[in-house]
Each structure stands twice: as structure tokens, then as C-alpha cells.
Scaffold this active site. Structure first.
Site, PDB file in Angstrom:
ATOM      1  N   LYS A  79       0.838  -1.197   0.000  1.00  0.00           N
ATOM      2  CA  LYS A  79       0.000   0.000   0.000  1.00  0.00           C
ATOM      3  C   LYS A  79       0.871   1.244   0.000  1.00  0.00           C
ATOM      4  O   LYS A  79       1.881   1.311   0.715  1.00  0.00           O
ATOM      5  CB  LYS A  79      -0.912  -0.026   1.234  1.00  0.00           C
ATOM      6  CG  LYS A  79      -1.949   1.084   1.284  1.00  0.00           C
ATOM      7  CD  LYS A  79      -2.861   0.898   2.489  1.00  0.00           C
ATOM      8  CE  LYS A  79      -3.960   1.959   2.548  1.00  0.00           C
ATOM      9  NZ  LYS A  79      -4.885   1.725   3.675  1.00  0.00           N
ATOM     10  N   SER A 149      -9.639   1.805   2.800  1.00  0.00           N
ATOM     11  CA  SER A 149      -8.767   2.561   1.929  1.00  0.00           C
ATOM     12  C   SER A 149      -7.736   1.708   1.196  1.00  0.00           C
ATOM     13  O   SER A 149      -7.084   2.181   0.261  1.00  0.00           O
ATOM     14  CB  SER A 149      -8.032   3.623   2.766  1.00  0.00           C
ATOM     15  OG  SER A 149      -7.190   3.009   3.750  1.00  0.00           O
ATOM     16  N   SER A 173     -10.045  -0.568   7.015  1.00  0.00           N
ATOM     17  CA  SER A 173      -9.475  -0.430   5.676  1.00  0.00           C
ATOM     18  C   SER A 173      -8.686  -1.622   5.155  1.00  0.00           C
ATOM     19  O   SER A 173      -8.252  -1.611   4.009  1.00  0.00           O
ATOM     20  CB  SER A 173      -8.604   0.822   5.607  1.00  0.00           C
ATOM     21  OG  SER A 173      -9.409   1.979   5.677  1.00  0.00           O
TER      22      SER A 173
END
Length: 468
Positions: A79, A149, A173
């Protein structure tokens, strides 16, 4: 079967047996990225040259008898909140468009030292402040959102672009995109894995963890990520067990808590039915079902947002003063609202969280795990991120998705989301298994038992047939 379709554990076994080289596996993943990226846009940066070099080195080390363990030679997506030395780390924001860290985050260090091969940085909702990930699409239906996210990580794993991807979880997330994309998503106990070098959303709610194809893979990655790190003030100095040990122990006699409130409110019937069927399956395998009432349910969302909003605004206040125009309008508005929350309201939210933690601890005195939906509905439309309920009410994707995952962040308890079915429109459904403090081994064992007895975990989306 193409190499990119293998799970981490299967690919690792093939590499160990000399049936597959790390270079072949990396090439397969990179070819898959090239094939599906035009549809899903999971990656902010693809590190093809680095991946091929790392894979070549891994192959040489393994051939020389220096295999580092089961992660050696396995493709990894990270990420874009995680610092990666010498590689752009933008947090999917123009604010950090030119940021290139000098050092790796703790998790990236741990996984590269274990021999993993970095294929790229995955998109996040800007600074992890949202659950849609606007840049990215869900590989099961590219008209829908992958969640967020960590939406890029969820989409990358679900599409076969990498075998593992790292996410972060402040209000769900990791678990939200895992549920919506049909992967396993593991949020460890608060303090179990270091967050050093990861851009913060809310320091007292942030967690880091992996998204993987199956439960065993999640356990293998957590083995490398877990451990004390004095650079993270929340890190807890506890022994790290082998999370793969006991995965096959089953659920006979284990007490499964089934909520009678909160997790049952405003949940899509298909989601509720899939989770209920999963509990029934586990009960048939020897688990004992215990009904429980979630304490202080009416205060959960207020406490989550009452802590998250001001902490996020505090983290961003200098950048917001200097260059507010570099933020998206959505995130800028949220950060501005966070600055209006009174210190007394923030303290009240912190106090409420402590009361919740104590009462959840009492609840877990009577159960071993709690099972509930990961999210209340399947993936929402990418261009209209709202949930339309049968009674005519409309809920934003953020409110809907965070609603069921927030308790895991407020309490800091470990939670794993596993696929438990598909909607009538072919979208993945997920359930979360929550355990007591540092009981990752227990929730993973329950998840593994379900995985073996069902047929939903480990699937890769076939984008050639996905609606477009």
C-alpha cells in the site's frame, strides 16, 4: 494453472521443490499486472525492474541452499502509505507526489528480509481517509468499488496481480476491501505489528496487516510482520508465536459469539444469510454458538469518528496550512471538520473507548470469537458510492462500511475477514472473525476451519467475464 494463480503457500512449496523459480513467478505476476491494470488500476507504481532483480537474486540464493523461509521469492504489493526506500510513496495524494523515502517502513523491511519480491505500490484512498479508493475498480465487477482505503491491495490480490499485499486499517481499511474483493484480510491486535514508516490516519486507531488469497498465507505473512519495535510507541513487547501452528485444530468446543444487536442492524439480507450459513457450518463442525449483546452499541460510531477526525487533522495540520489545494476536496473537507472538534469531545470519545474495551473484555470471558458481517452490503457502484436500502433510506459508503468494522479498531482486537459467499449479482461477501487480545492464532484457526469446509476462499476474479 498459471504461476500467478497460486497461493503463497502453494507457490512457496513449488519453489522449495524446484518446480517453480522466483523469476518465473515474478514474470507471471508482472504479466498479469500488465494484462489487468488497464481495467482495475490497482497500482500507483509498478516496480518491474526491481522485482525481476530481486526474484533473480532469490532464485540464486535458494539454489545455493540459502532459502530464507516460506516467503522467499513471493511477489508482494505494498500500500502506498508504507515507506519504501528510493521508491515513490505518495499516499495517493498530490501532497506527497514527489516524496521518495530514504528508508523502508518496518513491515517492508521485515518482508524483504524474508525474501519477498516487491512488484509495486498499490493505490489507497488519499491518505487512507475513505473507503472507496476512487482510482481503482473491483475486479469482480469493474463498475463497482473495491472498497478502501486499501482498495488497491484488495484489487491486486483478487485479480492475481500479486500473491500478497499490505494494507492498513483505521476504521476497517483492510477488512472492507478484503470483503468486497473476496480476499482474506487480517487486522492484528493493536500493537502486534509495527506501524513505523507508515503514514498515519489516526495514530491510536491505526493497524497494519496483510491481504492474501487464503488464511494460511495470512498467517505466514504475520509471522514475519509481528514483533516489538521501539520506534512504534504502540508496539507491544510480547513473544510472537508461529501463527501457522494449530491452524488445523478445528473448532470443536469453541464458543462462537453471535451478536443479537448492532451487527444485525441494517444489513443486506444476502450478507446476513451468508454469515448465518457460515455460523451454522461451524456449529456443525463442533463449535458452540452463544448469543451475545454488543455493549455500548449506540456509541460506537460516535467514538470512532470522535477519535479519528481530530487525530487525522492533527497529523495533517501543517500540510493543510501550507498547501490545502493539493488535497482532494473530499479529504480537505474532512480534515477541516476534524479541526472543529472540541478537545473535550475528543477526550469523551477516548473515555468511551476505554469503557468499550473493558466491556468487550467481559463479553469475551464467555466466548472465544465473535462472528459478524465484515461489511453490511456488497460493493457499491464506483460512480455512486452509496448504499440504497429497501426502506428507501440512503447511506454513504463510508458510513455503511465503517459501521461494522469500527469496533475492531476501537477495541484494538484482532479481526480477520474471510469470503463467505457471493451476492446474486456475483459480488463477494465477507464475514469477520474477532478474537480476544493477541488471539490471532484462534481467529486464524476458525477462519482456516471455515475455509476448508467451504468453497469461497482463494478464488481469483476472472476479468474476462467480469461485467464492464
Amino acid at each position: 494453472m498459471e504461476p500467478y494463480e497460486l497461493s503463497l503457500a502453494a507457490a512457496s512449496a513449488a519453489i522449495s521443490a524446484g518446480e517453480l523459480s522466483p523469476l518465473e513467478l515474478a514474470e507471471s505476476s508482472l504479466n498479469r499486472i500488465a494484462a489487468v491494470e488497464p481495467q482495475i488500476h490497482a497500482f500507483a507504481t509498478v516496480t518491474a525492474d526491481l522485482a525481476l532483480a530481486q526474484a533473480k537474486t532469490a532464485g540464486e540464493e535458494i539454489a545455493a541452499g540459502r532459502r530464507r523461509g516460506p516467503l522467499h521469492g513471493i511477489p508482494l504489493g505494498v500500500k502506498d502509505l508504507y515507506n519504501t526506500a528510493g521508491i515513490s510513496t505518495t499516499s495517493s495524494s498530490r501532497v506527497r507526489e514527489h516524496f521518495i523515502p530514504e528508508t523502508d517502513s518496518a513491515a517492508v523491511t521485515a518482508l524483504t528480509e524474508a525474501g519477498m519480491v516487491l512488484v509495486g505500490k498499490t493505490h489507497t484512498h488519499e491518505f487512507a481517509f475513505g473507503v472507496v479508493t476512487p482510482t481503482t475498480r473491483n475486479p469482480w465487477d469493474v463498475n463497482t468499488s473495491p472498497g478502501g482505503s486499501s482498495g488497491g491491495s484488495g484489487a491486486a490480490v483478487a485479480s492475481g496481480s500479486c500473491l500478497v499485499a499490505l494494507g492498513s486499517d483505521t476504521g476497517g481499511s483492510i477488512r472492507i476491501p478484503a470483503a468486497l474483493c473476496g480476499t482474506v484480510g487480517l487486522k492484528p491486535t493493536y500493537g502486534r505489528a509495527s506501524r513505523f514508516g507508515v503514514a498515519s490516519l489516526s495514530w491510536s486507531l491505526d493497524h497494519v496487516g496483510p491481504l492474501t488469497r487464503n488464511v494460511t498465507d495470512a498467517a505466514l505473512v504475520l509471522n514475519a510482520m509481528a514483533g516489538y519495535d521501539r520506534r512504534d510507541p504502540a508496539s507491544v513487547d510480547l513473544p510472537v508465536p508461529d501463527f501457522t501452528a494449530g491452524l488445523e485444530r478445528g473448532v470443536k468446543g469453541l464458543r462462537i459469539g453471535v451478536p443479537t444487536n448492532y451487527f444485525t442492524d441494517r444489513v443486506d439480507p444476502e450478507v446476513a444469510a451468508a454469515v448465518s450459513d457460515a455460523v451454522t457450518l461451524l456449529e456443525g463442525l463442533g463449535a458452540v454458538v452463544v448469543e451475545v449483546r454488543i455493549p455500548r452499541a449506540e456509541s460506537i460510531q460516535a467514538a470512532e469518528w470522535g477519535i479519528l477526525m481530530p487525530e487525522a487533522s492533527a497529523y495533517h495540520r501543517h500540510a493543510m496550512r501550507a498547501n490545502p489545494e493539493l488535497y482532494t476536496a473530499e479529504v480537505r473537507a474532512l480534515l477541516e471538520v476534524g479541526e472543529t472538534i472540541l478537545a473535550t469531545d475528543y477526550i469523551d470519545a477516548l473515555r468511551m473507548r476505554q469503557l468499550m474495551k473493558l466491556e468487550w473484555e467481559q463479553m469475551f470471558a464467555n466466548i472465544d470469537v465473535l462472528i459478524a458481517p465484515s461489511v453490511p452490503a456488497p460493493a457499491v457502484a464506483a460512480d455512486d458510492p452509496q448504499v440504497y436500502w429497501p426502506d428507501g433510506t440512503v447511506e454513504t459508503a463510508t458510513d455503511a462500511m465503517v459501521r461494522l468494522s469500527a469496533p475492531g479498531n476501537l477495541t484494538g482486537l484482532p479481526s480477520v475477514s474471510v469470503p463467505c459467499g457471493f451476492s446474486s449479482s456475483g459480488l463477494p461477501l465477507g464475514m469477520q472473525i474477532i478474537g480476544g487480545p493477541f488471539e490471532e492464532s484462534t481467529i486464524l484457526a476458525v477462519a482456516r476451519t471455515y475455509e476448508l469446509a467451504s468453497d469461497y476462499v482463494g478464488r481469483i476474479a476472472d476479468l474476462s467475464t467480469a461485467p464492464a
